[in-house]
Every structure is written in C-alpha cells, then in structure tokens.
Design an enzyme around this catalytic site. Structure first.
Site, PDB file in Angstrom:
ATOM      1  N   LYS A 163     117.339  32.810   8.161  1.00 57.06           N
ATOM      2  CA  LYS A 163     116.427  32.449   9.244  1.00 57.06           C
ATOM      3  C   LYS A 163     115.173  31.774   8.689  1.00 57.06           C
ATOM      4  O   LYS A 163     114.714  32.090   7.588  1.00 57.06           O
ATOM      5  CB  LYS A 163     116.019  33.685  10.042  1.00 57.06           C
ATOM      6  CG  LYS A 163     117.170  34.368  10.754  1.00 57.06           C
ATOM      7  CD  LYS A 163     117.793  33.471  11.806  1.00 57.06           C
ATOM      8  CE  LYS A 163     118.882  34.190  12.597  1.00 57.06           C
ATOM      9  NZ  LYS A 163     119.629  33.285  13.466  1.00 57.06           N
ATOM     10  N   ASP A 193     118.719  28.623   9.674  1.00 60.15           N
ATOM     11  CA  ASP A 193     118.639  28.597  11.135  1.00 60.15           C
ATOM     12  C   ASP A 193     117.193  28.825  11.577  1.00 60.15           C
ATOM     13  O   ASP A 193     116.639  29.908  11.399  1.00 60.15           O
ATOM     14  CB  ASP A 193     119.536  29.705  11.704  1.00 60.15           C
ATOM     15  CG  ASP A 193     119.627  29.654  13.222  1.00 60.15           C
ATOM     16  OD1 ASP A 193     119.034  28.739  13.829  1.00 60.15           O
ATOM     17  OD2 ASP A 193     120.299  30.537  13.800  1.00 60.15           O
ATOM     18  N   GLU A 218     120.236  24.484  11.102  1.00 59.82           N
ATOM     19  CA  GLU A 218     120.705  24.865  12.446  1.00 59.82           C
ATOM     20  C   GLU A 218     119.533  24.906  13.417  1.00 59.82           C
ATOM     21  O   GLU A 218     118.499  25.524  13.132  1.00 59.82           O
ATOM     22  CB  GLU A 218     121.389  26.242  12.357  1.00 59.82           C
ATOM     23  CG  GLU A 218     121.922  26.746  13.694  1.00 59.82           C
ATOM     24  CD  GLU A 218     122.867  27.943  13.525  1.00 59.82           C
ATOM     25  OE1 GLU A 218     123.569  28.020  12.484  1.00 59.82           O
ATOM     26  OE2 GLU A 218     122.903  28.796  14.423  1.00 59.82           O
ATOM     27  N   ASP A 241     122.872  24.862  17.985  1.00 59.48           N
ATOM     28  CA  ASP A 241     123.247  26.174  18.518  1.00 59.48           C
ATOM     29  C   ASP A 241     122.709  26.346  19.943  1.00 59.48           C
ATOM     30  O   ASP A 241     123.399  26.068  20.915  1.00 59.48           O
ATOM     31  CB  ASP A 241     122.749  27.282  17.574  1.00 59.48           C
ATOM     32  CG  ASP A 241     123.090  28.682  18.046  1.00 59.48           C
ATOM     33  OD1 ASP A 241     123.719  28.826  19.110  1.00 59.48           O
ATOM     34  OD2 ASP A 241     122.724  29.668  17.369  1.00 59.48           O
ATOM     35  N   LYS A 265     128.552  30.190  21.127  1.00 54.22           N
ATOM     36  CA  LYS A 265     128.593  31.584  21.584  1.00 54.22           C
ATOM     37  C   LYS A 265     129.525  31.678  22.786  1.00 54.22           C
ATOM     38  O   LYS A 265     129.325  30.997  23.796  1.00 54.22           O
ATOM     39  CB  LYS A 265     127.178  32.043  21.932  1.00 54.22           C
ATOM     40  CG  LYS A 265     126.270  32.075  20.701  1.00 54.22           C
ATOM     41  CD  LYS A 265     124.901  32.620  21.020  1.00 54.22           C
ATOM     42  CE  LYS A 265     124.111  32.953  19.767  1.00 54.22           C
ATOM     43  NZ  LYS A 265     123.832  31.818  18.876  1.00 54.22           N
TER      44      LYS A 265
HETATM   45  C1  0XW Z   1     123.373  34.694  14.091  1.00 55.28           C
HETATM   46  N1  0XW Z   1     123.520  34.679  15.526  1.00 55.28           N
HETATM   47  C2  0XW Z   1     124.840  34.178  15.913  1.00 55.28           C
HETATM   48  C3  0XW Z   1     123.313  36.090  16.012  1.00 55.28           C
HETATM   49  C4  0XW Z   1     122.131  36.164  16.860  1.00 55.28           C
HETATM   50  O1  0XW Z   1     122.579  36.330  18.140  1.00 55.28           O
HETATM   51  C5  0XW Z   1     121.436  34.827  16.753  1.00 55.28           C
HETATM   52  C6  0XW Z   1     122.483  33.920  16.304  1.00 55.28           C
HETATM   53  C7  0XW Z   1     122.096  32.535  15.922  1.00 55.28           C
HETATM   54  O2  0XW Z   1     122.767  31.853  15.139  1.00 55.28           O
HETATM   55  O3  0XW Z   1     121.107  32.020  16.434  1.00 55.28           O
HETATM   56 MG    MG Z   2     121.712  30.012  15.509  1.00 56.46          MG
END
Ligand code: 0XW
Ligand code: MG
Length: 367
Positions: A163, A193, A218, A241, A265
């Site tokens: 992150k 990300d 990302e 994303d 997702k």
């Molecule tokens: C790593 N993730 C898939 C889990 C959390 O929900 C956030 C997310 C992302 O990539 O943003």
């Molecule tokens: Mg993400």
C-alpha cells in the site's frame, strides 16, 4: 424450479488487526449473507461485504436495503436462469450491482447443485489447478514492508501488494517502494496500490522518482480520467481497481490503452455473471486481472476460488482472500489459502454450507 424464500443474515467479521480506511478505523466489517430456498428443495448462498462505508460507494446498509427492494420480484423466478434473474433484478432496481451480486452468486450456487457440478465447471472449466493468492502490506515505515515480505514469503506468497498514499507522505511512499524493490526476488511480483489516494501531481512525482524499480502501479488516483492522465505520463504498468466498476469502463479502458491489468472485485461488478463477462473480455484483449473481493468470509473465498481456477493462467494474476486475514469461519470445509494458494472443493455449486448456529437468525425473510 422457483425461488420460494429469501433469508438475509447479518454479522460482523472481526479483523486480525484494526484496518484504516479514509476517515475511519474498523475493528470488524459488516457482512451480509443471502440464502435462497427453492421449491425443488435446493438452497443457494451468496455473500457481500463491501468493507467500509468510506472505501467505495458500496456499503453494507445499502446491500440490505437493495435486496429488500428487489426481493418481491425474485420470488417465483427460476434461479438457474441466471441472465433472466439479472434482468429481473434490473427491472426492480437501477444500479446496486454489489447487492445484486449476492443474489447472483446464490443463484449460481443453485445452478451447480442442480447440475451436480462444482461452480468452476459451469463457468469455463478448470484452467488452473490452484490459484496464486496474495497479501496486502499495510502502511507504515519501510521496515514494515521488509518484515511483511519475508513473513508472507515464508507463508508461501509470491505476489505482494504494497500500500502507498494513505496516511503517508511523499518521502515515505518512495522509501516503501524502494524497500519493496530491494526485497523482491526473481519470479515474484510487486504491486504498489495507492487505493486512489494520490492527487495527480503526487502520483507523478512518486512514480517518476521510482522508475528504476520494477512494479505495477494500482489505482494511483481517484477517477478513471486521473489514472488515464498518469498512465500517459509514467512508465510503470497500470492496474485499475476502484474505478473498474463495469464492462463499460473496461471497454473504455481498452480503447484508451489505460491499463495492463485490473483488480476485479466479484461483488463490485455484479457477481459471477458480471465477473465472467469482464474476465472473458480481459482474456480476449490479452489483459490480466486479480480475482478479488472487497471483503468476506467462506462464501466469498469459495466464489473467488471457482472464478480463479476457471480463469486462464495468462489472464490470472492472483487472488486476495480476505478469510485468510480475519477469523471468521462458518464452514470448516470451505476453501482456504494453503501455502499461498487457493483451491475450490469438488462439492456441487460453491461447495459451502454455512453453519446456521454461527449465522444466527435471519434479519429479514421474504416469501
Ligand atoms: C487488497 N484488496 C483486494 C483487499 C481490500 O479490500 C482492498 C483491496 C485493494 O486492492 O484495493
Ligand atoms: Mg486495489
């Protein structure tokens, strides 16, 4: 076959450690589970946990309100006719793909049970034996990145999502990326990300100063247009994303050459039906994807397992399985991450039968 009853369950998924999302820190996440009962005696399950109300427009109370809105239109419908079910939901509610996903997933569970096949068999078949899973590495000083990468590597992971941006500062973002670049080993994949946290000028500066490190970036900024602008000005390969909400954005992104891969997702794009379309277009276009969900427990893990192994190897990057990072089980035989990989089981449908004593009483019943 007809849907004769819909039960909606709610509970909070406790987290291993508190999670920080914009403006709020969460110790548990609000989860909704849907149970569809049919006149043929088959039962289907779906789950949606949009994480936090400050992470994305989808939120837990919205799931339950939307299902309440659509439920009268679903009673009496055939759950095995999944496109027809989605058309029915669209007649009763505009938008709300995340809430529709719970119904869609439960219907696919029933399709699997009706045809006595594991779900992956019905959405393309087995393209991979097991699916590479990945962890996210939280914000904090660069030493955290080093520590977590070696910890997760020891647990079997080879794909790392670090992150950046949130609650951090410019220098720390660069130091974290450099540390991750120094720790990554041949054959491993590094993704940074920013979860849409940077303004475009911040993204440009961080990404230009780290061009010598091999990583994917990302969702650097909030909107699609900001990400497109960054994509055109930096060298790092782009993953979209949060702004990858539906097939229209995917098609636009392909036309604009805005990305190399997407973070997808299942519940954000409407469940198995929406995800399968996006996956197949990604495959046709030669792009890759992570098969993710916002959050969830055993049912979410199962949906991801089936979607992942039925995705061709060249399209599939990895899957983030939230049940690995929280302590919530309602089916001990549900798929889980073992040595860094996720696999579905061979039972019919999703292969998960929640323990009703863990779920408690439904918060709403329809039909
Ligand atoms: C790593 N993730 C898939 C889990 C959390 O929900 C956030 C997310 C992302 O990539 O943003
Ligand atoms: Mg993400």
């Amino acid at each position: 076959m007809k849907i004769s009853r819909i039960d909606m369950f709610q509970f909070d998924i406790p987290l291993e450690k508190p999670k920080r999302y914009p403006n709020r820190t969460y110790e548990s996440l609000d989860d909704t589970i849907v149970r569809l009962e049919t006149d043929a005696g088959l039962v289907g399950w779906g789950e949606v946990c949009p994480i936090a109300s400050t992470y994305q427009p989808e939120h837990a109370l919205g799931v339950r309100a939307a299902i309440e809105e659509m439920a009268p239109g679903l009673i009496g419908e055939d759950p095995t006719q999944t496109d027809r079910i989605n058309a029915t939901m669209n007649r009763w509610l505009m938008g709300g793909e995340y809430a529709k996903s719970a119904i869609d997933i439960a219907c696919w569970d029933i399709v699997g049970k009706a045809y006595r096949r594991p779900l992956y068999h019905l959405i393309g078949g087995r393209m991979q034996q097991k699916a590479r899973a990945y962890p996210e590495i939280e914000m904090g000083p660069p030493e955290i990145v080093k520590q977590r990468m070696s910890q997760y590597r020891a647990e079997g992971f080879t794909h790392f999502q670090v992150k950046a941006g949130r609650g951090s500062n410019f220098e720390q973002d660069i130091a974290r990326i450099r540390m991750a670049g120094a720790c990554i080993q041949p054959g491993e994949t590094l993704v940074v990300d920013a979860n849409k946290a940077w303004k475009t000028h911040e993204a440009l500066r961080v990404l230009r100063l780290t061009e010598d490190v091999d990583f994917y970036i990302e969702q650097p900024c909030l909107t699609y247009d900001e990400c497109l602008s960054i994509r055109q000005q930096v060298r790092q390969p782009m993953i979209l994303d949060e702004c990858m909400t539906d097939i229209q954005v995917l098609l636009r992104g392909l036309a604009d050459n805005c990305f190399e891969g997407i973070g997808c997702k299942i519940t954000r794009v409407g469940g198995i039906t929406g995800m399968r379309l996006i996956r197949d277009v990604c495959t046709a276009a030669g792009k890759f994807m992570t098969v993710d969900d916002a959050w969830g427990a055993d049912l979410s893990a199962a949906a991801q397992a089936h979607m992942s192994v039925s995705t061709p190897d060249a399209t599939f990057a990895a899957t983030y399985v939230s049940s690995y990072f929280s302590d919530m089980r309602y089916d001990e035989e549900a798929p889980e991450v073992v040595d860094g990989f996720l696999q579905p089981n061979e039972k019919s449908g999703l292969g998960v039968e929640p323990d009703m004593s863990v779920l408690g009483e439904p918060v709403r019943t329809f039909g």
